[in-house]
Design an enzyme around this catalytic site. Structure first.
Site, PDB file in Angstrom:
ATOM      1  N   HIS A 190      66.930 -33.593  72.138  1.00 18.70           N
ATOM      2  CA  HIS A 190      66.058 -34.183  73.158  1.00 18.70           C
ATOM      3  C   HIS A 190      66.154 -33.479  74.497  1.00 18.70           C
ATOM      4  CE1 HIS A 190      69.836 -36.164  74.289  1.00 18.70           C
ATOM      5  NE2 HIS A 190      69.302 -36.320  75.478  1.00 18.70           N
TER       6      HIS A 190
HETATM    7  C1  UD1 Z   1      66.850 -39.129  79.581  1.00 13.98           C
HETATM    8  C2  UD1 Z   1      67.812 -38.408  80.525  1.00 13.98           C
HETATM    9  C3  UD1 Z   1      68.719 -37.500  79.735  1.00 13.98           C
HETATM   10  C4  UD1 Z   1      69.439 -38.277  78.657  1.00 13.98           C
HETATM   11  C5  UD1 Z   1      68.447 -39.028  77.791  1.00 13.98           C
HETATM   12  C6  UD1 Z   1      69.178 -39.906  76.837  1.00 13.98           C
HETATM   13  C7  UD1 Z   1      66.949 -37.908  82.770  1.00 13.98           C
HETATM   14  C8  UD1 Z   1      66.432 -36.815  83.639  1.00 13.98           C
HETATM   15  N1  UD1 Z   1      67.075 -37.571  81.477  1.00 13.98           N
HETATM   16  O1  UD1 Z   1      66.031 -38.153  78.968  1.00 13.98           O
HETATM   17  O2  UD1 Z   1      69.692 -36.930  80.595  1.00 13.98           O
HETATM   18  O3  UD1 Z   1      70.215 -37.395  77.881  1.00 13.98           O
HETATM   19  O4  UD1 Z   1      67.599 -39.852  78.613  1.00 13.98           O
HETATM   20  O5  UD1 Z   1      68.423 -40.253  75.729  1.00 13.98           O
HETATM   21  O6  UD1 Z   1      67.210 -38.974  83.222  1.00 13.98           O
HETATM   22  N2  UD1 Z   1      59.937 -42.451  76.201  1.00 13.98           N
HETATM   23  C9  UD1 Z   1      59.439 -43.386  75.343  1.00 13.98           C
HETATM   24  N3  UD1 Z   1      60.142 -44.547  75.182  1.00 13.98           N
HETATM   25  C10 UD1 Z   1      61.297 -44.823  75.831  1.00 13.98           C
HETATM   26  C11 UD1 Z   1      61.799 -43.852  76.705  1.00 13.98           C
HETATM   27  C12 UD1 Z   1      61.109 -42.664  76.879  1.00 13.98           C
HETATM   28  O7  UD1 Z   1      58.390 -43.204  74.736  1.00 13.98           O
HETATM   29  O8  UD1 Z   1      61.885 -45.900  75.631  1.00 13.98           O
HETATM   30  C13 UD1 Z   1      59.191 -41.168  76.355  1.00 13.98           C
HETATM   31  C14 UD1 Z   1      58.267 -41.177  77.555  1.00 13.98           C
HETATM   32  O9  UD1 Z   1      57.090 -40.538  77.213  1.00 13.98           O
HETATM   33  C15 UD1 Z   1      59.001 -40.335  78.573  1.00 13.98           C
HETATM   34  C16 UD1 Z   1      59.838 -39.377  77.715  1.00 13.98           C
HETATM   35  O10 UD1 Z   1      60.129 -40.116  76.540  1.00 13.98           O
HETATM   36  O11 UD1 Z   1      58.155 -39.653  79.430  1.00 13.98           O
HETATM   37  C17 UD1 Z   1      61.108 -38.943  78.392  1.00 13.98           C
HETATM   38  O12 UD1 Z   1      61.852 -40.079  78.848  1.00 13.98           O
HETATM   39  P1  UD1 Z   1      62.834 -39.952  80.125  1.00 13.98           P
HETATM   40  O13 UD1 Z   1      63.584 -41.189  80.294  1.00 13.98           O
HETATM   41  O14 UD1 Z   1      62.083 -39.435  81.294  1.00 13.98           O
HETATM   42  O15 UD1 Z   1      63.787 -38.766  79.736  1.00 13.98           O
HETATM   43  P2  UD1 Z   1      64.601 -38.543  78.401  1.00 13.98           P
HETATM   44  O16 UD1 Z   1      64.101 -37.310  77.738  1.00 13.98           O
HETATM   45  O17 UD1 Z   1      64.659 -39.802  77.635  1.00 13.98           O
HETATM   46  N1  UDP Z   2      72.550 -42.451  69.359  1.00 12.56           N
HETATM   47  C1  UDP Z   2      72.088 -43.588  68.690  1.00 12.56           C
HETATM   48  N2  UDP Z   2      70.989 -43.478  67.876  1.00 12.56           N
HETATM   49  C2  UDP Z   2      70.340 -42.290  67.687  1.00 12.56           C
HETATM   50  C3  UDP Z   2      70.821 -41.140  68.372  1.00 12.56           C
HETATM   51  C4  UDP Z   2      71.913 -41.255  69.205  1.00 12.56           C
HETATM   52  O1  UDP Z   2      72.674 -44.660  68.821  1.00 12.56           O
HETATM   53  O2  UDP Z   2      69.365 -42.259  66.927  1.00 12.56           O
HETATM   54  C5  UDP Z   2      73.703 -42.584  70.270  1.00 12.56           C
HETATM   55  C6  UDP Z   2      74.846 -41.636  70.013  1.00 12.56           C
HETATM   56  O3  UDP Z   2      75.763 -42.156  69.079  1.00 12.56           O
HETATM   57  C7  UDP Z   2      75.470 -41.521  71.394  1.00 12.56           C
HETATM   58  C8  UDP Z   2      74.285 -41.689  72.330  1.00 12.56           C
HETATM   59  O4  UDP Z   2      73.241 -42.254  71.561  1.00 12.56           O
HETATM   60  O5  UDP Z   2      76.364 -42.593  71.597  1.00 12.56           O
HETATM   61  C9  UDP Z   2      73.871 -40.381  72.939  1.00 12.56           C
HETATM   62  O6  UDP Z   2      72.720 -40.571  73.680  1.00 12.56           O
HETATM   63  P1  UDP Z   2      71.666 -39.416  73.916  1.00 12.56           P
HETATM   64  O7  UDP Z   2      71.874 -38.333  72.930  1.00 12.56           O
HETATM   65  O8  UDP Z   2      70.341 -40.060  73.989  1.00 12.56           O
HETATM   66  O9  UDP Z   2      71.994 -38.931  75.409  1.00 12.56           O
HETATM   67  P2  UDP Z   2      73.081 -37.944  76.039  1.00 12.56           P
HETATM   68  O10 UDP Z   2      74.420 -38.349  75.566  1.00 12.56           O
HETATM   69  O11 UDP Z   2      72.705 -36.545  75.660  1.00 12.56           O
HETATM   70  O12 UDP Z   2      72.883 -38.142  77.499  1.00 12.56           O
END
Ligand code: UD1
Ligand code: UDP
Length: 332
Positions: free
Chosen positions: A218
């Protein structure tokens, strides 16, 4: 109790990894009678499978306040969270604002607190990838710069903060709260039906347990770059011919894969050890259950790198750097 002796701690969470990190802290705070907690959910992650599912699996109390923020550009997301949080801070008047991790919600809450002259505690401080193209890296640097108390998860974090001139009396090497959650949940995360639900039951006809790899992707620098995404996808297709890959797809990645017209070979059977099986994001217990039995994990997730280290599962970190060097020096 005399209200003067109460320490009011307002915690802010917004994304999947935040929920996993705050869970053990809320549990500990609840055990201390002098601490009063207040939980704010910014709304950054809002799909059931990215948010509510974690509150349920991890027994996190419902947030005291939900902000109506959701997705947006970085500036609009951070700005909106700050604007929505300001009146909450002024109404609740916490003694400390507690933030975890490195996401936009973390930085926004830290900035809102410091502007309201409320001390900030940052859990998972000090991590650095030294790659400022990562949005998380600027979030880490800026949050640490304004935080009063910095709680650090691995030794590299202490060195980084020292180098940035943070005074020793503000930083504490305390260990890793994500791993506290993992250790608490592993015994309950042995869920054969979770694997069955993912179609891994086909191999249960054979005496050996199913062999599979797990993939998560992601990171913005990877999935938002069509050439890089395609390169990784091509490699995964090759690996998928050797061993089935279970791929719980993050919403950002799902959109990018759809844009690129990429699909998994859903039809192919696991008995033939082929293909990439894309599924919706899994709940925490399902994902841990899947991860701990995997032959290997391929990931760009920070948290997953740490979890595989502790679970002893081989991990290929699909990045050019990591802010968690301990997962390389002591990891798998
Ligand atoms: C965010 C964090 C990242 C973290 C990740 C964990 C920032 C800059 N990034 O990235 O560091 O590792 O979360 O998973 O804060 N969306 C949905 N449903 C949701 C959430 C998001 O559809 O519930 C879609 C939206 O289109 C959104 C895109 O995902 O624009 C990205 O979501 P966003 O929260 O901006 O960043 P992440 O890629 O999730
Ligand atoms: N995780 C989860 N379901 C999934 C993928 C990840 O519960 O389908 C959990 C994983 O075990 C870890 C956390 O989500 O605890 C990591 O989050 P993510 O990868 O979204 O963010 P990051 O750690 O890179 O910020």
């Amino acid at each position: 109790m005399n209200r003067k002796n109460v320490l009011k701690i307002l915690s802010v969470v917004g994304t999947r990894p935040n929920f996993i990190k705050i869970a053990p802290l809320l549990k500990e705070m609840k055990r201390v009678p002098q601490i009063e907690t207040f939980l704010v959910h910014t709304g950054q992650h809002y799909d059931r499978e990215m948010s509510e599912a974690f509150f349920e699996d991890l027994d996190i109390p419902a947030p005291d306040r939900r902000l109506p923020v959701q997705s947006g550009s970085p500036a609009s997301q951070i700005g909106e969270i700050m604007m929505c949080l300001e009146p909450v801070l002024s109404q609740y008047q916490p003694n400390v604002v507690l933030v975890v991790g490195d996401v936009n919600s973390t930085l926004a809450a830290a900035l809102a607190a410091v502007k309201a002259r409320i001390p900030v505690a940052h859990v998972e401080a000090g991590l650095r990838s030294f790659d400022r193209t990562m949005p998380e890296e600027t979030n880490r640097i800026l949050t640490d710069a304004v935080a009063d108390l910095l709680f650090v998860s691995e030794p590299s974090g202490m060195e980084n903060l020292r180098r940035e001139g943070i005074h020793a009396n503000r930083m504490f090497l305390v260990g890793n709260v994500m791993i506290d959650t993992l250790r608490r949940c592993v015994p309950g995360a042995d869920c054969p039906t979770c694997l069955t639900d993912l179609g891994l039951d086909e191999s249960s006809k054979t005496p050996t347990p199913p062999k599979y790899a797990v993939l998560t992707l992601h990171r913005q620098g990877l999935v938002d770059n069509p050439q890089r995404l395609m390169r990784v996808w091509n490699v995964m297709e090759e690996i998928g011919n050797e061993i089935p890959i279970i791929f719980p797809v993050h919403p950002r990645t799902r959109m990018r894969l759809e844009d690129a017209g990429l699909k998994s070979q859903r039809g192919k059977g696991f008995g033939n050890a082929e293909g990439i099986r894309m599924v919706a994001p899994l709940s925490y217990l399902q994902f841990i259950s899947l991860q701990r039995r995997a032959v290997m994990v391929m990931t760009d997730s920070g948290g997953v790198q740490e979890e595989t280290t502790v679970l002893g599962v081989p991990c290929l970190t699909l990045r050019e750097n990591t802010e968690r060097p301990i997962t390389v020096t002591q990891g798998t």
